[in-house]
Design a protein around this motif. Structure first.
Motif, short mmCIF file in Angstrom:
data_model
loop_
_atom_site.label_atom_id
_atom_site.label_comp_id
_atom_site.label_asym_id
_atom_site.label_seq_id
_atom_site.Cartn_x
_atom_site.Cartn_y
_atom_site.Cartn_z
N LYS A 1 38.91 112.63 20.34
CA LYS A 1 39.00 112.17 18.95
C LYS A 1 40.44 112.18 18.48
CE LYS A 1 34.60 111.69 18.71
NZ LYS A 1 34.02 110.33 18.72
N ASP A 2 40.76 111.16 17.69
CA ASP A 2 42.10 111.08 17.12
C ASP A 2 42.30 112.21 16.10
OD1 ASP A 2 44.55 109.20 16.92
OD2 ASP A 2 44.01 109.56 14.82
N LEU A 3 43.54 112.61 15.92
CA LEU A 3 43.83 113.71 15.00
C LEU A 3 43.44 113.38 13.57
CD1 LEU A 3 47.29 114.96 16.36
CD2 LEU A 3 45.03 115.96 16.72
N THR A 4 43.49 112.11 13.20
CA THR A 4 43.07 111.74 11.84
C THR A 4 41.57 111.98 11.65
OG1 THR A 4 42.77 109.44 12.58
CG2 THR A 4 44.89 110.02 11.59
N ILE A 5 40.79 111.77 12.71
CA ILE A 5 39.34 112.03 12.63
C ILE A 5 39.08 113.52 12.47
CG2 ILE A 5 37.18 111.94 13.94
CD1 ILE A 5 38.12 109.32 15.14
N THR B 1 37.25 119.71 0.64
CA THR B 1 38.49 119.32 -0.04
C THR B 1 38.59 117.80 -0.07
OG1 THR B 1 39.70 119.47 2.06
CG2 THR B 1 39.69 121.43 0.65
N ALA B 2 39.45 117.30 -0.93
CA ALA B 2 39.61 115.84 -1.06
C ALA B 2 40.24 115.27 0.21
CB ALA B 2 40.47 115.53 -2.27
N PHE B 3 39.84 114.05 0.55
CA PHE B 3 40.40 113.38 1.72
C PHE B 3 41.87 113.07 1.50
CE2 PHE B 3 35.87 112.26 2.31
CZ PHE B 3 35.70 112.73 3.61
N SER B 4 42.66 113.38 2.50
CA SER B 4 44.10 113.12 2.41
C SER B 4 44.50 111.83 3.11
CB SER B 4 44.88 114.29 3.01
OG SER B 4 44.54 114.46 4.38
N ASN B 5 43.65 111.37 4.04
CA ASN B 5 44.04 110.18 4.81
C ASN B 5 42.81 109.40 5.25
OD1 ASN B 5 45.72 108.35 6.07
ND2 ASN B 5 46.00 109.59 7.91
N LEU B 6 41.96 109.07 4.31
CA LEU B 6 40.75 108.31 4.64
C LEU B 6 41.11 106.92 5.15
CD1 LEU B 6 37.76 109.09 4.46
CD2 LEU B 6 37.61 107.77 2.35
N ILE C 1 41.90 106.95 8.85
CA ILE C 1 40.72 106.95 9.74
C ILE C 1 40.19 105.53 9.89
CG2 ILE C 1 38.39 107.86 10.06
CD1 ILE C 1 39.22 110.27 8.37
N GLU C 2 40.11 104.81 8.78
CA GLU C 2 39.64 103.42 8.83
C GLU C 2 40.59 102.56 9.66
OE1 GLU C 2 39.39 102.39 4.75
OE2 GLU C 2 37.49 103.47 4.40
N LYS C 3 41.87 102.83 9.53
CA LYS C 3 42.87 102.08 10.30
C LYS C 3 42.72 102.36 11.79
CE LYS C 3 47.86 101.30 10.63
NZ LYS C 3 49.20 101.70 10.10
N TYR C 4 42.43 103.61 12.13
CA TYR C 4 42.25 103.95 13.55
C TYR C 4 41.05 103.19 14.13
CZ TYR C 4 40.50 106.45 17.60
OH TYR C 4 39.99 106.74 18.84
N TYR C 5 39.94 103.21 13.41
CA TYR C 5 38.75 102.52 13.92
C TYR C 5 38.99 101.02 14.02
CZ TYR C 5 35.57 106.49 14.13
OH TYR C 5 34.94 107.65 14.49
#
Length: 481
Positions: A233-237, A248-253, A256-260
């Protein structure tokens, strides 16, 4: 009067000869001159010490040198494929080779000094106070004194995982001693559980995989890189899952979408999600993700185990390999396939169990992550029995290190446990127990380990009682009976 023969002159120079029987052998009751016991003992002590140090250096340098050589070759190969991939400030190939040589020498000195120190202390104590009198504690003390030789690997190099692993090996030996003991046999009886290695692996998995998802900084850098590769899994995932677990609130949602999107999956994530399954496997179902991930993980696992099985086949069985190559190569390939299946099932089931519990409870929190990663250790059943305890102990050592790192970061670790070089202390205690078992409880070792120890340290010398069977006389000569 007949002239004196050369044999008689030689006998006179040596202080006399034993009368010979008709068969040419000395008759009973006569004395033969012998090498002084003190000189013979000193020579044996010196020879044993030098041989142990040399063999220890050879093992340390050989193991570390082999790993370093493999690392350098992989580095050179990757640089040839992508010559522009070198980052600014990264180590050059020449620096990597120099570092590999330094590490090889350091580890050789470490094991060489350990072996030489142990034998020296063992022989000194035996020479001063006697072997029989000091038999119960001599090896214990010698192993403890030799332990700080770990510092030769580098004053700033921590080896916590290695120290804990050696301590686990010492605990296994101590438990075997307790099982066969009349005094502690009943207390140690639960340790004879045939599936104790599986339970230990499950405990280790709960800590290691929880740390992989929630607290990677508690893991050693090399082991963290290993988990990130085979975790798939990617670190963003992982960061997204961690934020859902911690509420907690998402910091880089968007990341994650960009990775997929980069892997061909068009995904829109819900910022109010309670279960992170869509973060873990995108648009796939949990079952579909398990199957897909399993095949991918198997492909990543095979290169890990090919050298683990084929290199020993080429080195250890090199002579038999020419006589019967097919059985040996076939056995190595079967072992590679089996171990690769274990690692791939282990990684795939970690995500499968996590998704399952999250969906059952429709919630996501730290206790659920720990609970979900516990049964992942059942994958160890795929491995053959002889390898299970080795893998379980290795993972347990990593788990203990991660656990105490988390405790320290949370401020819950007692100050007494925050020793600067705790790894050296733990290693010394462990080697003390192991060397005591080696000298006094040899039957608790497996034959392959015992053979290696005997080769390095030499078979433990006999006690005073056994060494007096030659019946030395008062004048330093041996009487032939």
């Amino acid at each position: 009067m007949a002239p004196t023969s050369p044999e008689e002159l030689k006998c006179a120079a040596n202080g006399g000869c034993a009368a010979a029987s008709p068969g040419g052998t000395p008759r009973a009751g006569y004395y033969l001159p012998a090498v002084p016991a003190a000189v013979e003992g000193e020579l044996r002590w010196l020879r044993r010490c030098v041989e142990a140090a040399a063999k220890g250096f050879a093992i340390g340098a050989g193991l570390k040198g082999g790993l370093a050589l493999f690392s350098v070759l992989v580095r050179l190969r990757s640089r040839r494929r992508s010559p522009r991939s070198r980052k600014v400030g990264a180590m050059t190939n020449e620096e990597a080779v120099v570092l590999a040589l330094k590490e090889t020498v350091r580890y050789g000195l470490f094991l060489g000094t350990f072996a030489g120190s142990y034998v020296s202390v063992d022989e000194c104590i035996a020479g001063i106070w006697g072997r029989k009198r000091t038999a119960r504690w001599r090896s214990l003390l010698a192993g403890l004194i030799a332990g700080p030789s770990m510092l030769l690997t580098g004053p700033g190099t921590q080896h916590t995982s290695l120290a804990i692993y050696i301590l686990m090996r010492a605990a296994v030996l101590a438990s075997r001693c307790g099982i066969k003991s009349k005094r502690f046999g009943n207390i140690c009886k639960p340790l004879t559980w045939s599936h104790g290695d599986i339970f230990l692996m499950c405990l280790s998995s709960a800590q290691i995989l929880s740390a992989y998802i929630l607290s990677q900084e508690s893991l050693p850098s090399t082991y963290k890189a290993f988990l990130n590769k085979h975790g798939g899994k990617d670190l963003t995932i992982l960061q997204g899952v961690k934020e859902v677990v911690n509420h907690t609130a998402f910091s880089n949602l968007a990341g994650i979408e960009k990775y997929y999107k980069s892997v061909g999956v068009d995904l829109k994530l819900d910022p109010n999600m309670k279960v992170p399954c869509s973060i873990v496997h995108g648009n796939q179902s949990c079952a579909g993700h398990f199957i897909t991930f399993l095949f991918q993980a198997y492909g990543r696992a095979v290169p890990v185990y090919v050298p683990v099985y084929l290199v020993p086949a080429l080195v250890v069985h090199r002579q038999d390999l020419l006589k019967r190559p097919y059985p040996i190569i076939g056995k190595s390939l079967l072992g590679t396939a089996r171990s690769s299946l274990f690692l791939s099932v282990y990684c795939a089931s970690a995500w499968a169990w996590t998704c399952l519990l999250f969906r059952i409870f429709q919630s996501c929190n730290t206790p659920l992550v720990v609970l979900a990663t516990f049964p992942t250790g059942l994958a160890l059943l795929i491995e053959k029995k002889s390898r299970r305890i080795e893998i379980a102990l290795y993972c347990f050592a990593r788990a203990i290190e991660s656990f105490f790192t988390c405790m320290t970061d949370a401020g819950l670790c007692p100050p007494i446990l925050q020793i600067k070089r705790a790894d050296v202390v733990v290693f010394s205690m462990a080697t003390s127990i192991i060397m005591h078992c080696y000298a006094q409880e040899r039957e608790v070792f497996r034959s392959k380990y015992l053979n290696v120890l005997d080769w390095v340290f030499g078979v433990p010398p006999p006690s005073d009682e056994e060494s007096n069977k030659d019946f030395p006389s008062d004048d330093g000569t041996k009487k032939i009976c």
